[in-house]
Design a protein around this motif. Structure first.
Motif, PDB file in Angstrom:
ATOM      1  N   TRP A 217       0.827  -1.207   0.000  1.00 34.30           N
ATOM      2  CA  TRP A 217       0.000   0.000   0.000  1.00 34.30           C
ATOM      3  C   TRP A 217       0.868   1.267   0.000  1.00 34.30           C
ATOM      4  O   TRP A 217       0.645   2.178  -0.786  1.00 34.30           O
ATOM      5  N   ALA A 218       1.859   1.322   0.896  1.00 36.04           N
ATOM      6  CA  ALA A 218       2.687   2.523   1.028  1.00 36.04           C
ATOM      7  C   ALA A 218       3.427   2.848  -0.265  1.00 36.04           C
ATOM      8  O   ALA A 218       3.650   4.022  -0.591  1.00 36.04           O
ATOM      9  N   GLU A 219       3.780   1.824  -1.028  1.00 37.88           N
ATOM     10  CA  GLU A 219       4.517   2.029  -2.285  1.00 37.88           C
ATOM     11  C   GLU A 219       3.590   2.468  -3.409  1.00 37.88           C
ATOM     12  O   GLU A 219       3.949   3.329  -4.218  1.00 37.88           O
ATOM     13  N   VAL A 220       2.385   1.897  -3.435  1.00 28.74           N
ATOM     14  CA  VAL A 220       1.412   2.274  -4.467  1.00 28.74           C
ATOM     15  C   VAL A 220       0.898   3.689  -4.220  1.00 28.74           C
ATOM     16  O   VAL A 220       0.722   4.472  -5.148  1.00 28.74           O
ATOM     17  N   LYS A 221       0.657   4.020  -2.959  1.00 28.26           N
ATOM     18  CA  LYS A 221       0.111   5.330  -2.597  1.00 28.26           C
ATOM     19  C   LYS A 221       0.997   6.471  -3.088  1.00 28.26           C
ATOM     20  O   LYS A 221       0.505   7.501  -3.553  1.00 28.26           O
ATOM     21  N   LYS A 222       2.309   6.301  -3.001  1.00 24.36           N
ATOM     22  CA  LYS A 222       3.212   7.395  -3.387  1.00 24.36           C
ATOM     23  C   LYS A 222       3.851   7.183  -4.765  1.00 24.36           C
ATOM     24  O   LYS A 222       4.775   7.908  -5.140  1.00 24.36           O
ATOM     25  N   LEU A 223       3.333   6.197  -5.515  1.00 27.73           N
ATOM     26  CA  LEU A 223       3.904   5.892  -6.826  1.00 27.73           C
ATOM     27  C   LEU A 223       3.701   7.061  -7.793  1.00 27.73           C
ATOM     28  O   LEU A 223       2.581   7.560  -7.949  1.00 27.73           O
ATOM     29  N   GLN A 224       4.776   7.482  -8.462  1.00 30.13           N
ATOM     30  CA  GLN A 224       4.705   8.610  -9.389  1.00 30.13           C
ATOM     31  C   GLN A 224       4.958   8.142 -10.815  1.00 30.13           C
ATOM     32  O   GLN A 224       5.537   7.086 -11.067  1.00 30.13           O
ATOM     33  N   TRP A 225       4.504   8.975 -11.763  1.00 25.03           N
ATOM     34  CA  TRP A 225       4.640   8.620 -13.177  1.00 25.03           C
ATOM     35  C   TRP A 225       6.097   8.440 -13.580  1.00 25.03           C
ATOM     36  O   TRP A 225       6.410   7.648 -14.467  1.00 25.03           O
ATOM     37  N   GLU A 226       6.981   9.142 -12.930  1.00 25.97           N
ATOM     38  CA  GLU A 226       8.404   9.024 -13.283  1.00 25.97           C
ATOM     39  C   GLU A 226       8.974   7.648 -12.938  1.00 25.97           C
ATOM     40  O   GLU A 226      10.052   7.279 -13.398  1.00 25.97           O
ATOM     41  N   SER A 227       8.226   6.877 -12.110  1.00 28.38           N
ATOM     42  CA  SER A 227       8.652   5.518 -11.767  1.00 28.38           C
ATOM     43  C   SER A 227       8.361   4.517 -12.882  1.00 28.38           C
ATOM     44  O   SER A 227       8.859   3.394 -12.857  1.00 28.38           O
ATOM     45  N   ILE A 228       7.509   4.925 -13.831  1.00 28.34           N
ATOM     46  CA  ILE A 228       7.149   4.050 -14.950  1.00 28.34           C
ATOM     47  C   ILE A 228       7.990   4.426 -16.162  1.00 28.34           C
ATOM     48  O   ILE A 228       7.866   5.525 -16.703  1.00 28.34           O
ATOM     49  N   LYS A 229       8.852   3.522 -16.570  1.00 28.42           N
ATOM     50  CA  LYS A 229       9.702   3.762 -17.745  1.00 28.42           C
ATOM     51  C   LYS A 229       9.696   2.529 -18.625  1.00 28.42           C
ATOM     52  O   LYS A 229       9.966   1.418 -18.166  1.00 28.42           O
ATOM     53  N   ASP A 230       9.381   2.758 -19.886  1.00 29.67           N
ATOM     54  CA  ASP A 230       9.300   1.670 -20.872  1.00 29.67           C
ATOM     55  C   ASP A 230       8.334   0.593 -20.355  1.00 29.67           C
ATOM     56  O   ASP A 230       7.157   0.863 -20.178  1.00 29.67           O
ATOM     57  N   ASP A 231       8.834  -0.594 -20.097  1.00 34.53           N
ATOM     58  CA  ASP A 231       7.959  -1.684 -19.674  1.00 34.53           C
ATOM     59  C   ASP A 231       8.264  -2.160 -18.261  1.00 34.53           C
ATOM     60  O   ASP A 231       8.147  -3.340 -17.939  1.00 34.53           O
ATOM     61  N   SER A 232       8.678  -1.254 -17.395  1.00 28.65           N
ATOM     62  CA  SER A 232       8.990  -1.648 -16.019  1.00 28.65           C
ATOM     63  C   SER A 232       8.635  -0.548 -15.022  1.00 28.65           C
ATOM     64  O   SER A 232       8.473   0.621 -15.394  1.00 28.65           O
ATOM     65  N   ILE A 233       8.515  -0.963 -13.767  1.00 25.85           N
ATOM     66  CA  ILE A 233       8.237  -0.054 -12.650  1.00 25.85           C
ATOM     67  C   ILE A 233       9.462  -0.052 -11.761  1.00 25.85           C
ATOM     68  O   ILE A 233       9.948  -1.115 -11.367  1.00 25.85           O
ATOM     69  N   THR A 234       9.967   1.110 -11.419  1.00 19.81           N
ATOM     70  CA  THR A 234      11.102   1.212 -10.507  1.00 19.81           C
ATOM     71  C   THR A 234      10.638   1.910  -9.239  1.00 19.81           C
ATOM     72  O   THR A 234      10.142   3.040  -9.298  1.00 19.81           O
ATOM     73  N   VAL A 235      10.775   1.238  -8.107  1.00 18.49           N
ATOM     74  CA  VAL A 235      10.344   1.818  -6.827  1.00 18.49           C
ATOM     75  C   VAL A 235      11.408   1.585  -5.763  1.00 18.49           C
ATOM     76  O   VAL A 235      12.219   0.670  -5.870  1.00 18.49           O
ATOM     77  N   VAL A 236      11.360   2.440  -4.737  1.00 15.55           N
ATOM     78  CA  VAL A 236      12.170   2.224  -3.542  1.00 15.55           C
ATOM     79  C   VAL A 236      11.227   1.675  -2.491  1.00 15.55           C
ATOM     80  O   VAL A 236      10.248   2.315  -2.128  1.00 15.55           O
ATOM     81  N   GLN A 237      11.500   0.472  -2.021  1.00 13.91           N
ATOM     82  CA  GLN A 237      10.592  -0.187  -1.087  1.00 13.91           C
ATOM     83  C   GLN A 237      10.460   0.592   0.219  1.00 13.91           C
ATOM     84  O   GLN A 237      11.462   1.032   0.795  1.00 13.91           O
ATOM     85  N   SER A 238       9.210   0.750   0.656  1.00 18.28           N
ATOM     86  CA  SER A 238       8.935   1.506   1.877  1.00 18.28           C
ATOM     87  C   SER A 238       9.495   0.815   3.112  1.00 18.28           C
ATOM     88  O   SER A 238       9.910   1.460   4.068  1.00 18.28           O
ATOM     89  N   LYS A 239       9.538  -0.497   3.113  1.00 14.25           N
ATOM     90  CA  LYS A 239       9.942  -1.253   4.299  1.00 14.25           C
ATOM     91  C   LYS A 239      11.453  -1.433   4.405  1.00 14.25           C
ATOM     92  O   LYS A 239      12.016  -1.432   5.493  1.00 14.25           O
ATOM     93  N   THR A 240      12.122  -1.595   3.266  1.00 10.87           N
ATOM     94  CA  THR A 240      13.560  -1.909   3.295  1.00 10.87           C
ATOM     95  C   THR A 240      14.452  -0.803   2.762  1.00 10.87           C
ATOM     96  O   THR A 240      15.635  -0.762   3.048  1.00 10.87           O
ATOM     97  N   GLY A 241      13.868   0.092   1.950  1.00  2.00           N
ATOM     98  CA  GLY A 241      14.675   1.130   1.312  1.00  2.00           C
ATOM     99  C   GLY A 241      15.412   0.636   0.089  1.00  2.00           C
ATOM    100  O   GLY A 241      16.179   1.379  -0.526  1.00  2.00           O
ATOM    101  N   ASN A 242      15.203  -0.632  -0.297  1.00  2.68           N
ATOM    102  CA  ASN A 242      15.871  -1.195  -1.468  1.00  2.68           C
ATOM    103  C   ASN A 242      15.182  -0.747  -2.756  1.00  2.68           C
ATOM    104  O   ASN A 242      13.960  -0.599  -2.807  1.00  2.68           O
ATOM    105  N   ARG A 243      15.968  -0.548  -3.804  1.00  3.71           N
ATOM    106  CA  ARG A 243      15.418  -0.198  -5.117  1.00  3.71           C
ATOM    107  C   ARG A 243      15.005  -1.480  -5.822  1.00  3.71           C
ATOM    108  O   ARG A 243      15.736  -2.458  -5.856  1.00  3.71           O
ATOM    109  N   LEU A 244      13.811  -1.461  -6.394  1.00  2.26           N
ATOM    110  CA  LEU A 244      13.225  -2.651  -6.991  1.00  2.26           C
ATOM    111  C   LEU A 244      12.691  -2.330  -8.381  1.00  2.26           C
ATOM    112  O   LEU A 244      12.070  -1.292  -8.599  1.00  2.26           O
ATOM    113  N   GLN A 245      12.961  -3.225  -9.338  1.00  2.00           N
ATOM    114  CA  GLN A 245      12.462  -3.045 -10.703  1.00  2.00           C
ATOM    115  C   GLN A 245      11.567  -4.233 -11.055  1.00  2.00           C
ATOM    116  O   GLN A 245      11.980  -5.387 -10.977  1.00  2.00           O
TER     117      GLN A 245
END
Length: 348
Positions: A219-247
């Protein structure tokens, strides 16, 4: 060892600086950073001189204690933290690893257990350690109580070596694994389809939940998800719980859900409580008789991938876990839960 206070005037003779000395050789003098006024002009400067000299004498006494305690195993009391939570915090910082959050989380759980921001080392005894272990068992499931208490014991062992305790108060208390109170509900493939076809009171909630179903995001990651996180055919986020970058690869369904590219936040969502209320009604209106929360989307994502023979390591990577252990344990619980249903699929 005799440690004496040595003074030295400033160039303009207005101040006197002080050193601690224990000999005439190189490295046998230490600046204290303390000074007094040579000729105090008012009461303020007189008070400064009085306090400075008191601090100076305290520093000299501390150094004497330090020198005398070398190789004795004794730790001068002034070196110990009066608030044991300060020691805990420093221990966490010194031993933090990005791949293991249990140490940090054990401190958070200990603070919740205490319900206050201060505890003296003298209050840490065997009884309190055992009550903390039981608190973890009452409030956490699975391996979590054991993991948190094991890190707590590591802290207490280090504190004992540092002189906080004469005897380790947690040494004989065993870390235990908790029982899973309730297996979280998951959605089947058919229920995925039902939800996507059914109307929902809040369309933004519907889109965001489907996004979680097809990405495994919290929920925390979807709530703050921004358009800049969507590039080509993937989603890049920084996990709310761990701080790790995830594609994560972008499923075709998600492309339809989010529609044309915009700017800023992708979803305009209410509070977590409000979103779960909308979700609950939406699920009920679909005729799905399960207790579905937002986190059910992440569990459904994980379990359905594995049921489709996606290997555990890949699923763990998509979820952002550093190891596949948790994914395997979670999946086993769902498989065991559906054992009766599976048996009755056999032909009669």
């Amino acid at each position: 060892m005799n440690i004496s206070i040595v003074s030295s005037p400033s160039r303009d003779k207005s101040k006197i600086y002080y050193y601690l000395s224990w000999g005439r050789g190189a490295g046998q003098r230490k600046a204290t950073g303390i000074f007094t006024f040579s000729k105090p002009k008012d009461q303020l400067q007189k008070n400064h001189n009085k306090e400075a000299l008191a601090i100076l004498e305290m520093k000299r006494s501390q150094m004497v204690l330090d020198r005398q305690s070398i190789a004795s195993g004794y730790v001068p009391e002034y070196k110990l933290k009066s608030n044991f939570l300060d020691y805990y915090n420093e221990f966490v910082k010194a031993n933090r690893r990005s791949t293991n959050r249990h140490l940090q989380n054990s401190m958070s759980a200990f603070k919740e257990f205490l319900g206050r921001d201060f505890i003296s080392p003298g209050e840490i005894n065997e009884n309190l350690c055992e009550r903390f272990r039981n608190y973890l068992l009452d409030n956490y499931n699975g391996e979590t109580p054991s993991g948190y208490f094991t890190r707590f014991k590591k802290l207490i062992r280090a504190a004992t070596k540092d002189g906080y305790f004469k005897n380790n108060p947690a040494e004989e208390i065993e870390a235990k694994t908790g029982k899973n109170k309730k297996i979280k509900e998951i959605l089947s493939v058919e229920e995925y389809t039902k939800l996507m076809k059914a109307p929902c009171l809040n369309y933004e909630v519907k889109k965001a939940f489907i996004f979680s179903l097809y990405s495994g995001l919290r929920w925390a990651e979807v709530k703050k998800l921004q358009w800049e996180s969507i590039k080509d055919d993937s989603i890049t986020v920084v996990q709310s719980k761990t701080g790790n970058r995830l594609q994560i690869p972008l499923h075709p369904v998600l492309k339809e859900v989010i529609g044309e590219r915009g700017s800023g936040l992708i979803f305009k969502l209410p509070t977590a409580e409000g979103a779960n209320k909308v979700l609950s009604k939406w699920v009920k209106d679909c005729g799905i008789e399960k207790h579905i929360t937002w986190h059910s989307a992440r569990h459904s994502f994980s379990v359905l991938l594995q049921r489709n023979n996606v290997d555990v390591a890949t699923v763990a990577g998509l979820l952002g876990h550093t190891t596949s252990k948790y994914v395997q344990q979670t999946y086993k619980r769902y498989i065991q839960n559906s054992a009766v249903e599976a048996i009755f699929t056999l032909p009669e």
